[in-house]
Every structure is written in structure tokens, then in C-alpha cells.
Design a protein around this motif. Sequence first.
Motif, mmCIF file in Angstrom:
data_model
loop_
_atom_site.group_PDB
_atom_site.id
_atom_site.type_symbol
_atom_site.label_atom_id
_atom_site.label_comp_id
_atom_site.label_asym_id
_atom_site.label_seq_id
_atom_site.Cartn_x
_atom_site.Cartn_y
_atom_site.Cartn_z
ATOM 1 N N GLU A 157 -2.824 5.172 -2.359
ATOM 2 C CA GLU A 157 -1.791 4.625 -1.494
ATOM 3 C C GLU A 157 -1.774 5.267 -0.102
ATOM 4 O O GLU A 157 -1.077 4.819 0.784
ATOM 5 N N GLN A 158 -2.511 6.351 0.087
ATOM 6 C CA GLN A 158 -2.546 7.024 1.377
ATOM 7 C C GLN A 158 -3.473 6.252 2.318
ATOM 8 O O GLN A 158 -4.644 6.572 2.468
ATOM 9 N N VAL A 159 -2.929 5.222 2.929
ATOM 10 C CA VAL A 159 -3.721 4.319 3.751
ATOM 11 C C VAL A 159 -3.864 4.872 5.164
ATOM 12 O O VAL A 159 -2.905 5.355 5.755
ATOM 13 N N LEU A 160 -5.064 4.776 5.700
ATOM 14 C CA LEU A 160 -5.315 5.232 7.066
ATOM 15 C C LEU A 160 -4.720 4.252 8.070
ATOM 16 O O LEU A 160 -4.531 3.067 7.790
ATOM 17 N N ALA A 161 -4.424 4.750 9.255
ATOM 18 C CA ALA A 161 -3.867 3.903 10.312
ATOM 19 C C ALA A 161 -4.886 2.867 10.784
ATOM 20 O O ALA A 161 -4.540 1.723 11.069
ATOM 21 N N ILE A 162 -6.147 3.281 10.891
ATOM 22 C CA ILE A 162 -7.224 2.361 11.250
ATOM 23 C C ILE A 162 -8.085 2.180 10.012
ATOM 24 O O ILE A 162 -8.805 3.097 9.600
ATOM 25 N N ARG A 163 -7.973 1.043 9.398
ATOM 26 C CA ARG A 163 -8.644 0.813 8.116
ATOM 27 C C ARG A 163 -9.308 -0.559 8.110
ATOM 28 O O ARG A 163 -8.987 -1.418 8.937
ATOM 29 N N ASP A 164 -10.207 -0.753 7.158
ATOM 30 C CA ASP A 164 -10.901 -2.033 7.104
ATOM 31 C C ASP A 164 -10.606 -2.759 5.798
ATOM 32 O O ASP A 164 -10.287 -2.157 4.780
#
Length: 353
Positions: free
Chosen positions: A54-61
Amino acid sequence: MKKFTAIALLSITLVACKKETKTVTKVDPQTGKTITVEVPTSGTDSLKIEQTAEQVLAIRDSLGVYRQTFKLEKGQTYPLVTYQKDVQTMTAPDGKSQSGTSETTDEMSFTVNDFKDGVYDITINLTGKRNSQSANGKTVTVDTKQAEPKEEQLKMMWKVNKALVGNKLKLKMTETGKVISITGFDAVYNKISASVGSTIKDAKDKAGFINSFKQSFNEKMLKDQFTKNLVLIPAEGVKIGDKWSASENATPDGKIKLTTTYTLKSVGDGIAQISVAGGIPKKSDKQTQEGVTRSMSSELSQNGTITLDQKTGWVKNQNIAVKTTQAETLSDGKQSQTMKSVSNSTVIVNPSK
């Protein structure tokens, strides 16, 4: 009987060790890539793994398409320091040249107070401002972190800058970088007005000065600046190698526009790199009056790189080089004279110390 018991115990052990698994999607923090992994459906290990997912990056694909959001931490402060250096060279018709250099540094930072319902509550801290000009071997500097300059013509600028820094503005911004509001300008205007009270005696002149200051420092101006410097990747997302463009007026009438083309070069190792190119194509104009022809031309080119922090979405660094060339020629058909001006500028956001 003993053999049966052994087999039964072994079966129980195997059942106890076997854990149900499921496939989950997570973001690799090192590469920013979306990957799938098998995780247990129960137990402490499952909880830890799902929390990590659940720790999603701010810039993700997602399927190779990268999007930018902001994942800022409550209580943390993020810098936005802008440094610009301009070196202008004027060449006279006789070929002699003269150069001058100007440098400007604007320092501000953003402190995250809260994040609720997808909106950040942020304090903008105006922390410093510096102006410097050099020509003919002489340099004059106005720096809010230094004492008031002795030169009378510089004291006014120092007082205004000094009154500007130390102020705080309130920013409301969504997770996607949309600025909802910026407030707190009235307190800034009041301090500026008080700072020039001893210099500008006439009430009408003072009101005119404050009005001019408001035109250059207001909510719209800061909104445009933050959008340009912070929100770089289009909302619809882009793939590695994709290009996108943005245009802005280069002249008040909007007839000449500055076009900037961005390219997503790479994403990985915690950063996203974007290259910048474009400018203003060469424009020429020629007019003849009383036998004298006046020809003018101008063009602007820019290139550089912007680096974003993949975890937070905040700009880590921007380094853009801008070159502007202007030429004016007067000719009567027999002889001509040309005046040329070349300006080389560097615009850096969050320069390395």
C-alpha cells in the motif's frame, strides 16, 4: 499402528505449515515498477506485506504509464529555491562589446501542517531574497541576509525585500498538485507599505508603488509559478520517451509565444528525469521609412533537465539554460549598421549547496 500414527502426524504437520496465498500488486520502491507477488492470506507476515504494497510512490506507473502526485509528510519542510543568472553582451556597430551580469535568488520553503480529504494544508515560508549586478568591474548586491547597503539607490530595494521575507502564506493544494487557494497577502502588503513610508512621502506615489507591487506578487502569480515548477507530468500520464508541450505568452499581446517541450527520459532509483527543450522560433521584421530600412530579428532557445523525487513528487533540481539573441540593422542602401544583443541565462531550482 505406529506407522499409521506417524503418517497421520506428518499429514497434520503439512497442513499446519501450508498457508493459503494470493496474488497482490505492489510498487517496487527502487524502480517504481508495478510488480505482482504471492503473499499469505493470513498471519502477521501477510499483514506486513500488504502494508508494504500500500506504500504507493508519488510518481508511479500503471502498465508503463507514469503519473505524478504528491506524497508529502506532515511536519516536514520542502525547499523551493530559485536561482537565475543572466549574462548579457551588447555588440555595437563598430564591433566593440560590453557585458553585464545579474543574479537573483528567491528562497522559500513549504511546511506541511496537515493532510485531510485529499487536500494539503501548507505554510509557505518566504525566507530570503538576493539581487546582484555586475558591470564595468563593479558589483552591487542587495541581500536580505546582509546589512542594509550604504548606496542610497539600493536602500529602497533592500527595505522592500526585507519586508517581504519573514512572511508566511497559507496554501491549500490537492494531492495532484492543484492549488486551491493561497492566502495571507494583505499582511505582506501592509509590511511593504510600512517599509517604504520613510522613502515615499507622497500618498499618491506610495499607493501607486503598492499597487505595482501587488501586480507582481499575488495569488495568481504564485499559482502560475507553483504549477510551472512543481506539476510537470500531465494528468493523463506519459510513458518513458513520451513528449508533451506547454505554451505561454512571451509578449503582452500574446502574438509571440514561448513553447516548452518536455520528455520523460527515465524513472528509477528514486528519481524521475525530464528533459526540457524548445523556445521561440526566429522572428524577423523589416520596415522602410524615409529611405532607411530597419531590420530586426530575435529568437530564444532553451534546454535542460528537471529531476523529481519519486517518493514525494517534489522537485529535487531543475537546471535550464536559455539563450536569447536580438539584432537590429539600419541601412540606407549604401551602408548599414548592426547592433546585437546576446543573453545567456541559467535558471536553477533547488541548486546543490
